[in-house]
Design a protein around this motif. Structure first.
Motif, PDB file in Angstrom:
ATOM      1  N   ALA A 157       0.840  -1.148   0.097  1.00  0.00           N
ATOM      2  CA  ALA A 157      -0.090   0.097  -0.158  1.00  0.00           C
ATOM      3  C   ALA A 157       0.749   1.271   0.074  1.00  0.00           C
ATOM      4  O   ALA A 157       0.552   2.244  -0.787  1.00  0.00           O
ATOM      5  CB  ALA A 157      -0.837   0.103   1.126  1.00  0.00           C
ATOM      6  N   LYS A 158       1.959   1.413   0.719  1.00  0.00           N
ATOM      7  CA  LYS A 158       3.032   2.527   0.759  1.00  0.00           C
ATOM      8  C   LYS A 158       3.526   2.547  -0.483  1.00  0.00           C
ATOM      9  O   LYS A 158       3.663   3.637  -0.923  1.00  0.00           O
ATOM     10  CB  LYS A 158       4.039   2.180   2.130  1.00  0.00           C
ATOM     11  N   GLY A 159       4.067   1.361  -1.465  1.00  0.00           N
ATOM     12  CA  GLY A 159       4.316   1.426  -2.411  1.00  0.00           C
ATOM     13  C   GLY A 159       3.419   2.069  -3.442  1.00  0.00           C
ATOM     14  O   GLY A 159       3.862   2.999  -4.472  1.00  0.00           O
ATOM     15  N   VAL A 160       2.185   1.650  -3.391  1.00  0.00           N
ATOM     16  CA  VAL A 160       1.176   2.413  -4.359  1.00  0.00           C
ATOM     17  C   VAL A 160       1.049   3.958  -4.156  1.00  0.00           C
ATOM     18  O   VAL A 160       1.133   4.591  -5.138  1.00  0.00           O
ATOM     19  CB  VAL A 160      -0.155   1.729  -4.202  1.00  0.00           C
ATOM     20  N   ALA A 161       1.026   4.039  -2.982  1.00  0.00           N
ATOM     21  CA  ALA A 161       0.933   5.698  -2.709  1.00  0.00           C
ATOM     22  C   ALA A 161       2.101   6.637  -3.122  1.00  0.00           C
ATOM     23  O   ALA A 161       2.004   7.824  -3.414  1.00  0.00           O
ATOM     24  CB  ALA A 161       0.747   5.881  -0.888  1.00  0.00           C
ATOM     25  N   GLY A 205     -10.087  -6.324   6.527  1.00  0.00           N
ATOM     26  CA  GLY A 205      -9.671  -5.052   7.512  1.00  0.00           C
ATOM     27  C   GLY A 205      -8.143  -4.961   7.280  1.00  0.00           C
ATOM     28  O   GLY A 205      -7.619  -3.870   7.431  1.00  0.00           O
ATOM     29  N   ASP A 206      -7.345  -6.165   6.897  1.00  0.00           N
ATOM     30  CA  ASP A 206      -5.739  -6.046   6.748  1.00  0.00           C
ATOM     31  C   ASP A 206      -5.745  -4.789   5.467  1.00  0.00           C
ATOM     32  O   ASP A 206      -5.025  -4.090   5.392  1.00  0.00           O
ATOM     33  CB  ASP A 206      -5.310  -7.165   6.528  1.00  0.00           C
ATOM     34  N   LEU A 213      -5.509   2.793   4.247  1.00  0.00           N
ATOM     35  CA  LEU A 213      -5.543   4.159   4.991  1.00  0.00           C
ATOM     36  C   LEU A 213      -4.180   4.389   5.616  1.00  0.00           C
ATOM     37  O   LEU A 213      -3.713   5.460   5.588  1.00  0.00           O
ATOM     38  CB  LEU A 213      -6.523   3.755   6.148  1.00  0.00           C
ATOM     39  N   ASP A 214      -3.462   3.481   6.170  1.00  0.00           N
ATOM     40  CA  ASP A 214      -2.044   3.825   6.751  1.00  0.00           C
ATOM     41  C   ASP A 214      -1.125   4.352   6.052  1.00  0.00           C
ATOM     42  O   ASP A 214      -0.283   4.971   6.242  1.00  0.00           O
ATOM     43  CB  ASP A 214      -1.458   2.652   7.635  1.00  0.00           C
ATOM     44  N   SER A 215      -1.373   3.979   4.494  1.00  0.00           N
ATOM     45  CA  SER A 215      -0.542   4.506   3.440  1.00  0.00           C
ATOM     46  C   SER A 215      -0.719   6.071   3.183  1.00  0.00           C
ATOM     47  O   SER A 215       0.284   6.677   2.553  1.00  0.00           O
ATOM     48  CB  SER A 215      -0.578   3.713   2.247  1.00  0.00           C
ATOM     49  N   SER A 219     -14.426  -4.713  -3.809  1.00  0.00           N
ATOM     50  CA  SER A 219     -13.853  -3.706  -4.567  1.00  0.00           C
ATOM     51  C   SER A 219     -13.576  -2.453  -3.681  1.00  0.00           C
ATOM     52  O   SER A 219     -14.323  -2.346  -2.760  1.00  0.00           O
ATOM     53  CB  SER A 219     -14.473  -3.310  -5.883  1.00  0.00           C
ATOM     54  N   LEU A 220     -12.444  -1.937  -3.833  1.00  0.00           N
ATOM     55  CA  LEU A 220     -12.219  -0.630  -3.080  1.00  0.00           C
ATOM     56  C   LEU A 220     -11.533   0.268  -4.142  1.00  0.00           C
ATOM     57  O   LEU A 220     -10.838   0.258  -4.789  1.00  0.00           O
ATOM     58  CB  LEU A 220     -11.331  -0.855  -1.975  1.00  0.00           C
ATOM     59  N   THR A 221     -11.767   1.828  -3.783  1.00  0.00           N
ATOM     60  CA  THR A 221     -11.092   2.905  -4.342  1.00  0.00           C
ATOM     61  C   THR A 221     -10.721   3.643  -3.401  1.00  0.00           C
ATOM     62  O   THR A 221     -11.346   3.800  -2.405  1.00  0.00           O
ATOM     63  CB  THR A 221     -11.913   3.490  -5.450  1.00  0.00           C
ATOM     64  N   ALA A 222      -9.286   4.268  -3.628  1.00  0.00           N
ATOM     65  CA  ALA A 222      -8.921   5.383  -2.638  1.00  0.00           C
ATOM     66  C   ALA A 222      -8.125   6.282  -3.634  1.00  0.00           C
ATOM     67  O   ALA A 222      -7.557   6.073  -4.389  1.00  0.00           O
ATOM     68  CB  ALA A 222      -7.816   4.338  -1.472  1.00  0.00           C
ATOM     69  N   ARG A 223      -7.902   7.525  -2.903  1.00  0.00           N
ATOM     70  CA  ARG A 223      -7.370   8.571  -3.539  1.00  0.00           C
ATOM     71  C   ARG A 223      -6.238   9.382  -2.697  1.00  0.00           C
ATOM     72  O   ARG A 223      -6.153   9.316  -1.670  1.00  0.00           O
ATOM     73  CB  ARG A 223      -8.384   9.637  -3.827  1.00  0.00           C
ATOM     74  N   LYS A 224      -5.461   9.582  -3.455  1.00  0.00           N
ATOM     75  CA  LYS A 224      -4.009  10.389  -2.891  1.00  0.00           C
ATOM     76  C   LYS A 224      -4.477  11.827  -2.715  1.00  0.00           C
ATOM     77  O   LYS A 224      -4.812  12.510  -3.708  1.00  0.00           O
ATOM     78  CB  LYS A 224      -2.893  10.149  -3.729  1.00  0.00           C
TER      79      LYS A 224
END
Length: 282
Positions: free
Chosen positions: A140-144, A225-226, A232-234, A277-282
Motif C-alpha cells: 500500500a505504501k508503494g502504491v501511494a 480489514g488488513d 488508510l495507513d499509507s 472492490s475498493l477505491t482510494a485517492r491520494k
C-alpha cells in the motif's frame, strides 16, 4: 521483502502461464475484433480513463492491460513472471494496442519507480492479485508513493471470506494469516482450463491437458480489514468499498447458479460475499 518466496512464485507462474494461454485461442483475433477482458464492474470503477497514465499491478499476460489501453489510457503493466511479460509484449505488438510491460518483483519495482520519480494517475489491481502479496502494508505504501496527487487506486478481487472454502463448501483456509505464508506443493494450477469458457477471453481451446506444475507456490491470506487498514495507513483516502454477492467468470463452489455472466449461490443457501472492490485517492 520475502525475496525467496517471490522467486519461487516467479518460477511457478512461468510454468503455469504457458498452460493458461494454451486455452485462450486466437487472442490476436479476439482483440482485433474489439474484444475486452474487463467486466462491467471494472469499467464502472475506472470511469473515463482516456489520456490517463495507468499502472496495472501484477498484470499477468497483459490481457486486462491491453483492454485498459483500448479505453485510451497510457498503460504500464508490471509482473514478476518472465513468461507472462514476454507473452504480453508479443500480444501488444501483434494487436497494435500500445502498452509498456515491465518484468519485475513488484516490491522492487515500487522502489525503482519511486526513486526515478515515475508517477501515475491510476493504479489498477484485479482478480487473484492480493493473495500473492507477502506484505500488504509495504504494498500500500508503494502504491501511494507512485501516485500523483489526486491519483487513485482501484482494487477488485475475490473476497477473502469466499477464499476460506473449497469447491464443496468446506472451510479449509484461514480468513487471514497476517503475513504468514501458505505453501502449496502443487504450485499455480491451470485455473483457466478449470473455468472452461469463463476465463478464455474468446474461443476456448483444448490446449495443454492434465497440467502439473513442478514448482511450488506461496500465497498469503489478507482479510478485508488488513487490506483497508493498509490503504488508510499509507495516507490514501478510501472513497468506495463494495462487496458483491456474486463472482465473475467461473464458479468457485459447486452448485452455483449462472445469471447474466455472474455466478451466485443458490437462493436456498445463505449468501456471502464473493468479490470486493475498493477505491482510494491520494
Amino acid at each position: 521483502m520475502r525475496k525467496e518466496l517471490h522467486e519461487g512464485n516467479r518460477r511457478s507462474w512461468n510454468e503455469a502461464t504457458v498452460a493458461h494461454n494454451s486455452h485462450r485461442g486466437d487472442q490476436v483475433a479476439f482483440f482485433h475484433n474489439g474484444g475486452t477482458t474487463l467486466h462491467p464492474e471494472e469499467l464502472e470503477l475506472l470511469g473515463d480513463i482516456r489520456g490517463l497514465s495507468v499502472v496495472h499491478l501484477q498484470c499477468n499476460a497483459g490481457q486486462d492491460t491491453l483492454s485498459l489501453a483500448r479505453l485510451g489510457a497510457i498503460v504500464t503493466g508490471v509482473d514478476i513472471s518472465d513468461t507472462a511479460i514476454d507473452f504480453a509484449r508479443n500480444l501488444s505488438q501483434q494487436t497494435g494496442l500500445a502498452a509498456t510491460f515491465v518484468r519485475s518483483d513488484l516490491y522492487e519495482w515500487f522502489q525503482e519507480a519511486a526513486a526515478s520519480r515515475q508517477r501515475f494517475d491510476l493504479a489498477f489491481c484485479s482478480y487473484g492479485a492480493i493473495c500473492w502479496l507477502s506484505d500488504i502494508k509495504t504494498w500500500a505504501k508503494g502504491v501511494a508513493a507512485i501516485l500523483r496527487p489526486q491519483g487513485s487506486l482501484i482494487v477488485i478481487d475475490r473476497h477473502p471470506v469466499s477464499r476460506m472454502f473449497d469447491w464443496n463448501g468446506n472451510r479449509t483456509s484461514p480468513y487471514t494469516t497476517r503475513g504468514e505464508v501458505m505453501s502449496s506443493e502443487e504450485g499455480v494450477g491451470d485455473y483457466v482450463a478449470a473455468s472452461g469458457q469463463g476465463l478464455a477471453g474468446g474461443e476456448y481451446a483444448t490446449g495443454i491437458q492434465d497440467f502439473v506444475n513442478s514448482h511450488p507456490s506461496y500465497e498469503f491470506s489478507w482479510g478485508l480489514g488488513d487490506i483497508v487498514t493498509a490503504v488508510l495507513d499509507s495516507g490514501l483516502t478510501l472513497t468506495t468499498l463494495r462487496e458483491y454477492l456474486y463472482i465473475n467468470d467461473s464458479p468457485p463452489f459447486a452448485n452455483m447458479i449462472a445469471s447474466e455472466g455472474h455466478w451466485s449461490l443458490p437462493p436456498d443457501q445463505p449468501n456471502m460475499p464473493q468479490m470486493f472492490s475498493l477505491t482510494a485517492r491520494k
